[in-house]
Design a protein around this motif. Structure first.
Motif, PDB file in Angstrom:
ATOM      1  N   UNK A 235      -9.565  29.351  35.521  1.00  0.00           N
ATOM      2  CA  UNK A 235      -8.749  30.107  34.570  1.00  0.00           C
ATOM      3  C   UNK A 235      -9.562  30.456  33.325  1.00  0.00           C
ATOM      4  N   UNK A 236     -10.436  29.543  32.904  1.00  0.00           N
ATOM      5  CA  UNK A 236     -11.296  29.832  31.757  1.00  0.00           C
ATOM      6  C   UNK A 236     -12.206  31.016  32.061  1.00  0.00           C
ATOM      7  N   UNK A 237     -12.737  31.059  33.270  1.00  0.00           N
ATOM      8  CA  UNK A 237     -13.589  32.174  33.671  1.00  0.00           C
ATOM      9  C   UNK A 237     -12.799  33.480  33.664  1.00  0.00           C
ATOM     10  N   UNK A 238     -11.607  33.465  34.223  1.00  0.00           N
ATOM     11  CA  UNK A 238     -10.777  34.675  34.297  1.00  0.00           C
ATOM     12  C   UNK A 238     -10.368  35.164  32.914  1.00  0.00           C
ATOM     13  N   UNK A 239     -10.007  34.247  32.062  1.00  0.00           N
ATOM     14  CA  UNK A 239      -9.589  34.582  30.700  1.00  0.00           C
ATOM     15  C   UNK A 239     -10.777  35.147  29.920  1.00  0.00           C
ATOM     16  N   UNK A 240     -11.960  34.523  30.100  1.00  0.00           N
ATOM     17  CA  UNK A 240     -13.177  35.009  29.438  1.00  0.00           C
ATOM     18  C   UNK A 240     -13.498  36.429  29.874  1.00  0.00           C
TER      19      UNK A 240
ATOM     20  N   UNK B  50     -17.106  36.815  21.239  1.00  0.00           N
ATOM     21  CA  UNK B  50     -17.257  35.420  20.798  1.00  0.00           C
ATOM     22  C   UNK B  50     -16.291  34.513  21.554  1.00  0.00           C
ATOM     23  N   UNK B  51     -15.050  34.944  21.659  1.00  0.00           N
ATOM     24  CA  UNK B  51     -14.056  34.158  22.404  1.00  0.00           C
ATOM     25  C   UNK B  51     -14.448  34.108  23.874  1.00  0.00           C
ATOM     26  N   UNK B  52     -14.890  35.236  24.406  1.00  0.00           N
ATOM     27  CA  UNK B  52     -15.312  35.293  25.798  1.00  0.00           C
ATOM     28  C   UNK B  52     -16.410  34.272  26.072  1.00  0.00           C
ATOM     29  N   UNK B  53     -17.400  34.242  25.222  1.00  0.00           N
ATOM     30  CA  UNK B  53     -18.515  33.300  25.381  1.00  0.00           C
ATOM     31  C   UNK B  53     -18.016  31.855  25.388  1.00  0.00           C
ATOM     32  N   UNK B  54     -17.158  31.518  24.438  1.00  0.00           N
ATOM     33  CA  UNK B  54     -16.642  30.145  24.349  1.00  0.00           C
ATOM     34  C   UNK B  54     -15.827  29.765  25.592  1.00  0.00           C
ATOM     35  N   UNK B  55     -15.068  30.711  26.120  1.00  0.00           N
ATOM     36  CA  UNK B  55     -14.273  30.438  27.321  1.00  0.00           C
ATOM     37  C   UNK B  55     -15.160  30.273  28.555  1.00  0.00           C
ATOM     38  N   UNK B  56     -16.187  31.106  28.679  1.00  0.00           N
ATOM     39  CA  UNK B  56     -17.143  30.919  29.783  1.00  0.00           C
ATOM     40  C   UNK B  56     -17.795  29.543  29.682  1.00  0.00           C
TER      41      UNK B  56
END
Length: 71
Positions: free
Chosen positions: A21-26, A40-46
């Motif tokens: 889910x973190x990957x999908x959200x990122x 920035x949020x994408x990077x943190x979620x990945x």
């Protein structure tokens, strides 16, 4: 409307600690699909997905970091 439903489900999965889910959200944040683009949020979620063991997040994080180095 579809994205709000999707984001609600993904958000619940992220809160549940599901690594994919973190990957999908990122990916949604990286592309700006259904939400404003925020790298920035994408990077943190990945990063979080990779830490939890998501193979997809690990791969996407490596690509993301490679792109950052390129500029």
């Amino acid at each position: 409307m579809f994205y709000f439903t999707l984001s609600g489900w993904v958000c619940k999965d992220v809160n549940g600690g599901y690594e994919e889910a973190y990957n999908n959200w990122a990916d949604c944040y990286e592309r700006g699909e259904g939400i404003r683009q925020d790298l920035k949020i994408s990077y943190e979620l990945y990063k979080k997905g990779a830490e939890l063991g998501s193979a997809s997040a690990k791969s996407n994080l490596r690509i993301f970091e490679k792109d950052i180095k390129k500029g």
